[in-house]
Design an enzyme around this catalytic site. Structure first.
Site, short mmCIF file in Angstrom:
data_model
loop_
_atom_site.label_atom_id
_atom_site.label_comp_id
_atom_site.label_asym_id
_atom_site.label_seq_id
_atom_site.Cartn_x
_atom_site.Cartn_y
_atom_site.Cartn_z
N SER A 1 55.17 50.23 58.75
CA SER A 1 56.57 50.59 58.49
C SER A 1 57.46 50.20 59.68
O SER A 1 57.44 49.03 60.09
CB SER A 1 56.65 52.08 58.16
OG SER A 1 57.88 52.37 57.58
N ASP B 1 56.99 47.97 47.41
CA ASP B 1 56.89 48.97 48.48
C ASP B 1 57.77 50.18 48.15
O ASP B 1 58.97 50.04 47.91
CB ASP B 1 57.33 48.32 49.79
CG ASP B 1 57.21 49.26 50.96
OD1 ASP B 1 56.26 49.10 51.74
OD2 ASP B 1 58.05 50.18 51.10
N HIS C 1 53.10 52.41 50.32
CA HIS C 1 53.78 52.09 51.58
C HIS C 1 52.76 52.33 52.69
O HIS C 1 52.24 53.44 52.79
CB HIS C 1 55.01 53.00 51.75
CG HIS C 1 55.82 52.73 52.98
ND1 HIS C 1 56.46 51.53 53.21
CD2 HIS C 1 56.10 53.50 54.05
CE1 HIS C 1 57.11 51.59 54.37
NE2 HIS C 1 56.91 52.77 54.90
#
Ligand SMILES: *[C@@H]1O[C@H](CO)[C@@H](O)[C@H](O)[C@H]1NC(C)=O
Ligand SMILES: *[C@@H]1O[C@H](CO)[C@@H](O)[C@H](O)[C@H]1NC(C)=O
Ligand SMILES: *[C@@H]1O[C@H](CO)[C@@H](O)[C@H](O)[C@H]1NC(C)=O
Length: 390
Positions: free
Chosen positions: A178, A274, A341
């Site tokens: 991330s 995502d 994610h």
């Protein structure tokens, strides 16, 4: 590692013991190291506390290899946001609040779960600056006592790792998930430059490829977020200069604009659906005033046919945005269609029995083959076109 004191073993019943074993099996306990000397260098978290990392020492034939994994956790783009981050869980704005993170997936010490990196020196670079480690503002506003020093934190942690052995490494992998995956891209060349050319150094961004694209209402609403972030944290001078001399620094926070200038091999691991990107870039609340997408954003089973079509448009745009990655044959990618994610930190997604595979390889296998130049790996799932749970 089993961490149960012996008197507790006596007390517990067989069933309890089995449950305790299952719960702790495979989880390595790795403490937090605080770099007190960071304070003197002005390398501090948002609240002024010193930077921190977690290190699990390498063993066997992995002792001279290093995996440096950058923790994620969003960003703060306003003073108010950054102030509230000082008290967030996981210490995302303060090392005083940090608790140890688990070493799973790419960080696991179990060969079966993590066939390539299990015995490397494995580091989590803890995230407490809110800028993907790009900030560097000297002044501290006395009203808020906020420090914007992410870039200094990156330097101080890397310097410490170099001193305790990383400078002699044979193989080094900078990774992150991330906001940490994005940091891995943004810092990749500078990091690579710290090692001799004989060291193999590569970078991987997991769920860190945030696309520059229009939201549901046709606006580039997320663009403002990065503009504000870069201004607040004084990030411009730490972004690749070939990019910032060509376009606004806020745009150089987008992988698709910065990747063409990065020379070190990069691997992009990302879902084409995502969940974070869908919630905050494609269908943020401001683009969806009637909340029509609210349920679908978090639960695929609630998506209408029309919404599934919109999501496929999103996928097409995402694939457009990653085309620059494939332009260099030294880069790699694993782009699946899991509604997820951050897949490298999840045991199940990284190498589990039902993990998604491309070209018959799990993410762990594809990344490993690419890292060691056993084969190229640039795969996009064109078989499963629809988003699905993996
Ligand atoms: C780490 O793993 C333990 C055991 O599975 C779990 O209870 C804990 O919540 C995990 N910690 C984090 C930060 O995910
Ligand atoms: C978006 O709207 C939903 C539903 O009203 C709400 O639960 C969520 O917190 C909102 N998200 C943001 C970022 O404001
Ligand atoms: C996929 O990999 C498995 C295990 O490595 C192997 O047994 C199988 O034959 C492979 N299938 C194909 C289609 O290559």
């Amino acid at each position: 590692m089993i961490n149960v004191r012996s008197n507790e073993w006596v007390k517990c019943t067989v069933i309890m013991c089995i449950m305790m074993f299952l719960k702790t099996e495979g989880l390595e306990e790795v403490g937090i190291t605080i770099i007190q000397s960071g304070i003197a260098k002005g390398a501090v978290c948002l609240d002024g506390s010193p930077p921190a990392y977690q290190l699990a020492k390498g063993f066997g034939d992995g002792v001279s290899n290093w995996l440096v994994h950058i923790q994620g956790g969003g960003w703060c783009n306003s003073v108010q946001d950054c102030v509230s981050r000082k008290t967030l869980i996981y210490g995302l704005g303060s090392s005083k609040l940090m608790t140890p993170l688990n070493f799973t997936g790419i960080l696991s010490n179990e060969k079966e779960q993590n066939p390539i990196f299990y015995n490397w020196n494995r580091v989590i670079m803890r995230y407490c600056d809110g800028s993907s480690f790009t900030g560097d503002v000297e002044e501290v506003d006395p009203a808020t006592s906020l420090y914007f020093r992410g870039a200094r934190i990156f330097n101080v942690i890397v310097e410490e790792l170099m001193n305790i052995g990383m400078k002699d490494a044979q193989n080094v992998f900078l990774s992150g998930c991330s906001a940490g995956g994005l940091a891995s891209i943004l810092h990749c060349d500078k990091f690579r430059g710290l090692f001799p050319t004989s060291t193999r150094v590569k970078c991987i961004a997991d769920a860190g490829y945030f696309p520059h694209m229009k939201d549901l209402s046709g606006q580039y609403s997320f663009e403002t977020f990065y503009d504000q972030l870069v201004t607040l944290h004084g990030s411009a001078k730490y972004l690749p200069s070939e990019c910032t001399s060509n376009m606004a620094p806020g745009l150089c926070f987008y992988p698709q604009f910065v990747v063409p200038y990065i020379k070190t091999p990069i691997f992009v691991l990302n879902s084409a659906y995502d969940t974070w990107q869908i919630s905050y870039i494609f269908a943020p609340n401001e683009s969806d005033p009637h909340g029509e997408f609210t349920k679908c954003k978090t639960d695929l089973n609630q998506c209408s046919t029309v919404q599934l079509q919109r999501l496929q448009d999103f996928r097409a745009e995402f694939l457009d945005s990653i085309s620059v990655v494939g332009k260099s044959s030294s880069n790699g990618m694993f782009i699946n269609t899991c509604f997820a994610h951050c897949q490298s930190e999840s045991q199940q997604a990284w190498s589990g029995n039902d993990a998604s595979k491309l070209d018959n390889k799990t993410i762990a296998e594809g990344v490993g083959d690419w890292f060691f130049d056993k084969s190229e790996f640039r795969k996009i799932d064109n078989e499963h076109i629809l988003p699905h749970y993996c």
